[in-house]
Design a protein around this motif. Structure first.
Motif, PDB file in Angstrom:
ATOM      1  N   ARG A   1      16.441  -2.405 -28.715  1.00 44.08           N
ATOM      2  CA  ARG A   1      15.478  -1.846 -29.649  1.00 44.08           C
ATOM      3  C   ARG A   1      15.237  -0.376 -29.344  1.00 44.08           C
ATOM      4  O   ARG A   1      15.421   0.086 -28.225  1.00 44.08           O
ATOM      5  N   CYS A   2      14.836   0.310 -30.352  1.00 44.11           N
ATOM      6  CA  CYS A   2      14.407   1.693 -30.209  1.00 44.11           C
ATOM      7  C   CYS A   2      12.941   1.705 -29.795  1.00 44.11           C
ATOM      8  O   CYS A   2      12.146   0.914 -30.294  1.00 44.11           O
ATOM      9  N   MET A   3      12.610   2.622 -28.908  1.00 46.42           N
ATOM     10  CA  MET A   3      11.210   2.862 -28.560  1.00 46.42           C
ATOM     11  C   MET A   3      10.967   4.361 -28.607  1.00 46.42           C
ATOM     12  O   MET A   3      11.845   5.151 -28.270  1.00 46.42           O
ATOM     13  N   GLY A   4       9.770   4.722 -29.022  1.00 37.62           N
ATOM     14  CA  GLY A   4       9.503   6.140 -29.170  1.00 37.62           C
ATOM     15  C   GLY A   4       8.071   6.517 -28.893  1.00 37.62           C
ATOM     16  O   GLY A   4       7.181   5.667 -28.834  1.00 37.62           O
ATOM     17  N   TRP A   5       7.883   7.800 -28.702  1.00 36.92           N
ATOM     18  CA  TRP A   5       6.555   8.395 -28.559  1.00 36.92           C
ATOM     19  C   TRP A   5       6.292   9.298 -29.760  1.00 36.92           C
ATOM     20  O   TRP A   5       7.176  10.075 -30.171  1.00 36.92           O
ATOM     21  N   PHE A   6       5.082   9.192 -30.273  1.00 34.80           N
ATOM     22  CA  PHE A   6       4.660   9.974 -31.414  1.00 34.80           C
ATOM     23  C   PHE A   6       3.271  10.531 -31.102  1.00 34.80           C
ATOM     24  O   PHE A   6       2.575  10.021 -30.227  1.00 34.80           O
ATOM     25  N   ARG A   7       2.867  11.556 -31.835  1.00 33.95           N
ATOM     26  CA  ARG A   7       1.535  12.107 -31.614  1.00 33.95           C
ATOM     27  C   ARG A   7       0.915  12.532 -32.932  1.00 33.95           C
ATOM     28  O   ARG A   7       1.609  12.853 -33.893  1.00 33.95           O
ATOM     29  N   GLN A   8      -0.412  12.522 -32.929  1.00 34.05           N
ATOM     30  CA  GLN A   8      -1.141  12.945 -34.121  1.00 34.05           C
ATOM     31  C   GLN A   8      -2.359  13.748 -33.704  1.00 34.05           C
ATOM     32  O   GLN A   8      -3.244  13.232 -33.010  1.00 34.05           O
ATOM     33  N   ALA A   9      -2.374  14.995 -34.114  1.00 29.90           N
ATOM     34  CA  ALA A   9      -3.513  15.877 -33.856  1.00 29.90           C
ATOM     35  C   ALA A   9      -4.507  15.749 -35.002  1.00 29.90           C
ATOM     36  O   ALA A   9      -4.129  15.383 -36.114  1.00 29.90           O
ATOM     37  N   PRO A  10      -5.778  16.044 -34.772  1.00 34.77           N
ATOM     38  CA  PRO A  10      -6.776  15.956 -35.837  1.00 34.77           C
ATOM     39  C   PRO A  10      -6.379  16.774 -37.046  1.00 34.77           C
ATOM     40  O   PRO A  10      -6.015  17.946 -36.932  1.00 34.77           O
ATOM     41  N   GLY A  11      -6.426  16.143 -38.210  1.00 35.58           N
ATOM     42  CA  GLY A  11      -6.116  16.848 -39.440  1.00 35.58           C
ATOM     43  C   GLY A  11      -4.643  17.051 -39.717  1.00 35.58           C
ATOM     44  O   GLY A  11      -4.282  17.696 -40.702  1.00 35.58           O
ATOM     45  N   LYS A  12      -3.787  16.509 -38.849  1.00 34.79           N
ATOM     46  CA  LYS A  12      -2.341  16.676 -39.027  1.00 34.79           C
ATOM     47  C   LYS A  12      -1.655  15.327 -39.162  1.00 34.79           C
ATOM     48  O   LYS A  12      -2.192  14.297 -38.775  1.00 34.79           O
ATOM     49  N   GLU A  13      -0.442  15.350 -39.689  1.00 37.58           N
ATOM     50  CA  GLU A  13       0.337  14.134 -39.808  1.00 37.58           C
ATOM     51  C   GLU A  13       0.916  13.726 -38.445  1.00 37.58           C
ATOM     52  O   GLU A  13       1.131  14.559 -37.570  1.00 37.58           O
ATOM     53  N   ARG A  14       1.148  12.442 -38.314  1.00 37.69           N
ATOM     54  CA  ARG A  14       1.776  11.949 -37.095  1.00 37.69           C
ATOM     55  C   ARG A  14       3.218  12.465 -37.039  1.00 37.69           C
ATOM     56  O   ARG A  14       3.922  12.461 -38.046  1.00 37.69           O
ATOM     57  N   GLU A  15       3.633  12.909 -35.856  1.00 34.11           N
ATOM     58  CA  GLU A  15       4.982  13.455 -35.710  1.00 34.11           C
ATOM     59  C   GLU A  15       5.716  12.810 -34.545  1.00 34.11           C
ATOM     60  O   GLU A  15       5.099  12.316 -33.593  1.00 34.11           O
ATOM     61  N   GLY A  16       7.033  12.842 -34.607  1.00 31.36           N
ATOM     62  CA  GLY A  16       7.840  12.266 -33.553  1.00 31.36           C
ATOM     63  C   GLY A  16       7.958  13.190 -32.360  1.00 31.36           C
ATOM     64  O   GLY A  16       8.174  14.392 -32.520  1.00 31.36           O
ATOM     65  N   VAL A  17       7.832  12.633 -31.161  1.00 30.49           N
ATOM     66  CA  VAL A  17       7.987  13.395 -29.929  1.00 30.49           C
ATOM     67  C   VAL A  17       9.348  13.109 -29.313  1.00 30.49           C
ATOM     68  O   VAL A  17      10.109  14.022 -29.009  1.00 30.49           O
ATOM     69  N   ALA A  18       9.658  11.833 -29.146  1.00 30.97           N
ATOM     70  CA  ALA A  18      10.932  11.460 -28.548  1.00 30.97           C
ATOM     71  C   ALA A  18      11.187   9.986 -28.789  1.00 30.97           C
ATOM     72  O   ALA A  18      10.256   9.212 -29.017  1.00 30.97           O
TER      73      ALA A  18
END
Length: 125
Positions: A32-49
């Motif tokens: 399976r794929c596993m990933g890290w994502f982040r979301q700052a206040p007021g912004k869309e969630r984005e991919g980290v790795a």
């Protein structure tokens, strides 16, 4: 169903480092794929790795060169090392998983179907 629990977030000064971890449990496919994502206040969630079970990784443009993703399949743990933290790295960081269907796991929010609750990272200048 897959359960994901993140840990390791906190408050740090710019230039510091953090190591985030994600513990996974429940029914899952072997590869399976596993990933890290982040979301700052007021912004869309984005991919980290993102990473697959044999360690092939991909990274988002905003953090390339400052983060390292890794996983321990025996311990069902996903990790993210973030170095040289910047105030713009302040966000909620999420772990996600899905069965692998590509040669390289993408760090794309839309394709992941299991998500953790997140761990907060706050970077002060």
């Amino acid at each position: 169903h897959v359960q994901l629990v993140e840990s390791g977030g906190g408050s740090v000064q710019a230039g510091g480092s953090l190591r985030l971890s994600c513990a996974s449990s429940g029914n899952y496919v072997t590869d399976r794929c596993m990933g890290w994502f982040r979301q700052a206040p007021g912004k869309e969630r984005e991919g980290v790795a993102a990473i697959d079970s044999v360690g092939t990784a991909s990274y988002g443009d905003s953090v390339a060169g400052r983060v390292t993703i890794s996983r321990d399949n025996g311990k069902n743990t996903l990790n993210l090392q973030i170095d040289n933290l910047k105030p713009e790295d302040t966000a909620m960081y999420y772990c996600a998983a899905r069965p692998k269907t590509w040669a390289v796991c993408p760090a794309l929010v839309a394709v992941y179907n299991y998500w953790g609750q997140g761990t907060q990272v706050t970077v002060s200048s």
